[in-house]
Scaffold this motif. Structure first.
Motif, mmCIF file in Angstrom:
data_model
loop_
_atom_site.group_PDB
_atom_site.id
_atom_site.type_symbol
_atom_site.label_atom_id
_atom_site.label_comp_id
_atom_site.label_asym_id
_atom_site.label_seq_id
_atom_site.Cartn_x
_atom_site.Cartn_y
_atom_site.Cartn_z
ATOM 1 N N SER A 42 37.238 -83.229 84.016
ATOM 2 C CA SER A 42 36.130 -83.420 83.337
ATOM 3 C C SER A 42 36.351 -83.381 81.898
ATOM 4 O O SER A 42 35.594 -83.289 80.702
ATOM 5 C CB SER A 42 35.111 -82.570 83.418
ATOM 6 O OG SER A 42 35.431 -81.003 83.282
ATOM 7 N N ASN A 43 37.606 -83.670 81.221
ATOM 8 C CA ASN A 43 38.143 -83.727 79.901
ATOM 9 C C ASN A 43 38.003 -82.512 79.151
ATOM 10 O O ASN A 43 37.387 -82.721 78.105
ATOM 11 C CB ASN A 43 37.591 -84.966 79.237
ATOM 12 C CG ASN A 43 38.097 -86.317 79.795
ATOM 13 O OD1 ASN A 43 39.334 -86.434 80.066
ATOM 14 N ND2 ASN A 43 37.236 -87.344 79.676
ATOM 15 N N VAL A 44 38.008 -81.451 79.815
ATOM 16 C CA VAL A 44 38.060 -80.174 78.966
ATOM 17 C C VAL A 44 39.355 -79.327 79.140
ATOM 18 O O VAL A 44 39.941 -79.115 80.272
ATOM 19 C CB VAL A 44 36.837 -79.088 79.597
ATOM 20 C CG1 VAL A 44 36.943 -77.762 78.863
ATOM 21 C CG2 VAL A 44 35.669 -79.717 79.425
ATOM 22 N N ALA A 45 39.810 -79.223 77.885
ATOM 23 C CA ALA A 45 41.340 -78.412 77.653
ATOM 24 C C ALA A 45 41.329 -77.172 77.343
ATOM 25 O O ALA A 45 40.298 -76.774 76.591
ATOM 26 C CB ALA A 45 42.052 -79.232 76.584
ATOM 27 N N PHE A 46 41.942 -76.217 78.144
ATOM 28 C CA PHE A 46 42.021 -74.891 77.765
ATOM 29 C C PHE A 46 43.234 -74.461 77.228
ATOM 30 O O PHE A 46 44.222 -74.831 77.778
ATOM 31 C CB PHE A 46 41.456 -73.845 78.899
ATOM 32 C CG PHE A 46 40.172 -74.069 79.493
ATOM 33 C CD1 PHE A 46 39.241 -73.451 78.741
ATOM 34 C CD2 PHE A 46 39.797 -75.129 80.437
ATOM 35 C CE1 PHE A 46 37.761 -73.316 79.392
ATOM 36 C CE2 PHE A 46 38.496 -75.235 81.145
ATOM 37 C CZ PHE A 46 37.485 -74.317 80.215
ATOM 38 N N LYS A 47 43.237 -73.585 76.294
ATOM 39 C CA LYS A 47 44.503 -72.911 75.910
ATOM 40 C C LYS A 47 44.448 -71.536 75.582
ATOM 41 O O LYS A 47 43.599 -71.028 74.960
ATOM 42 C CB LYS A 47 44.838 -73.632 74.470
ATOM 43 C CG LYS A 47 46.426 -73.346 73.970
ATOM 44 C CD LYS A 47 46.796 -74.139 72.808
ATOM 45 C CE LYS A 47 45.755 -73.423 71.307
ATOM 46 N NZ LYS A 47 46.442 -74.059 70.366
ATOM 47 N N VAL A 48 45.220 -70.820 75.982
ATOM 48 C CA VAL A 48 45.425 -69.217 75.879
ATOM 49 C C VAL A 48 46.620 -68.898 75.214
ATOM 50 O O VAL A 48 47.873 -69.368 75.592
ATOM 51 C CB VAL A 48 45.306 -68.692 77.239
ATOM 52 C CG1 VAL A 48 45.482 -67.060 76.853
ATOM 53 C CG2 VAL A 48 44.074 -68.915 77.738
ATOM 54 N N GLY A 49 46.734 -68.321 74.140
ATOM 55 C CA GLY A 49 47.869 -67.875 73.372
ATOM 56 C C GLY A 49 47.873 -66.320 72.848
ATOM 57 O O GLY A 49 46.918 -66.029 72.772
#
Length: 295
Positions: A42-49
């Motif tokens: 659904s075009n949602v990007a997640f990033k965990v850093g």
């Protein structure tokens, strides 16, 4: 007859980017970092850093969610950090007019009530890249920069104006030349009190080299020039090594390996070559690593 560049030139802060990336990226020498990226249907990007400082052992991180609405040129980014800072960024691209991008970045620290808001307008056309920034809670301060490009030559300038004080608080300028194989840039920074020159050369498809010198007129005569040179060598299509050294004798080495599509590991080492035989120099040498998973 000379013609403007067929594509927009880089922004002022990206002048000399090739040299800055060569000398600044892929040297994880002061921390161990981990970054995980995923993209939903659904075009949602997640990033965990996350990062652990090798000197203090402190660990910090952030969680980011980014929503894309490409038909309307809209991007919404929400970030929450372990310092309890809430960040929001709203971008609207090519909707007001072709080449115009609007960007609003806000940050709030609930514990202290500290807040910031920066509104940016960017306009790009062949041969022209200009931006205007309004720092709403600091001043407010209005900043504008422009880069003009023609036949590979680049000229840029920046100025900041404090609305409350009614005066120019900062200005800078830059000139450069960019070709497919090399680029040179000269910056006048900090109200023309600091000057930086950089050079980048793609020697061949497998070897890159670059250098950067900074002259600070405000520093003492014995330490007002900083020089750094470096190189990057591709071992194969999935790995490369980098090395750089500065005039203080600090040697940095980096190795990056793509383990599989979307998975990358980097390792870095920094040595103070002037203190190799000093028993008390343990803290002068640094080592680190970085791992990235992009799904």
């Amino acid at each position: 007859m000379s013609l403007p560049q067929p594509v927009p030139p880089p922004g002022r802060y990206d002048l000399g980017k090739s040299s800055n990336d060569l000398l600044g990226k892929d040297f994880p020498t002061s921390s161990v970092t981990l970054e995980v990226k995923t993209l939903t249907p659904s075009n949602v990007a997640f990033k965990v850093g996350g990062a652990r400082d090798t000197k203090s052992s402190l660990i910090g991180g952030d969680l980011e969610a980014k929503f894309f609405n490409k038909p309307h040129g809209l991007t919404l980014t929400q970030t929450w950090t372990t310092s309890n800072i809430l960040k929001t960024q709203v971008e609207v691209d090519n909707q007001i007019a072709k080449g115009v991008k609007l960007d609003l970045q806000t940050a709030l620290t609930p514990n202290t009530g500290a807040k910031s808001a920066l509104f940016t307008t960017t306009y790009k056309q062949p041969g022209l890249h200009t931006r205007a920034f309004l720092d709403i809670f600091k001043g407010p301060t209005f900043t504008a920069d422009t880069v003009v490009g023609r036949d590979g030559f680049l000229v840029g300038a920046e100025a900041s104006y404090n609305v409350t004080e009614g005066k120019i608080t900062k200005y800078a300028t830059a000139i450069g030349y960019s070709a497919p194989e090399y680029a040179v840039t000269l910056h006048g920074l900090s109200n023309l009190s600091t000057f930086a020159a950089s050079y980048y050369h793609r020697v061949n498809p497998d070897v890159e080299a670059g250098a950067k010198a900074i002259y600070d007129t405000r520093a003492s005569a014995s330490g007002n020039v900083a020089l750094e040179v470096g190189t990057k060598v591709y071992l194969d299509s999935a790995a490369f090594v980098k090395a750089k050294i500065n005039n203080s004798g600090v040697l940095a080495l980096g190795y990056t390996q793509s383990l599989r599509p979307g998975v990358r590991a980097s390792f870095g080492l920094a040595l103070d070559t002037q203190r190799l035989n000093d028993p008390a120099s343990q803290g002068a040498h640094k080592v680190g690593a970085s791992f990235t998973f992009d799904g």
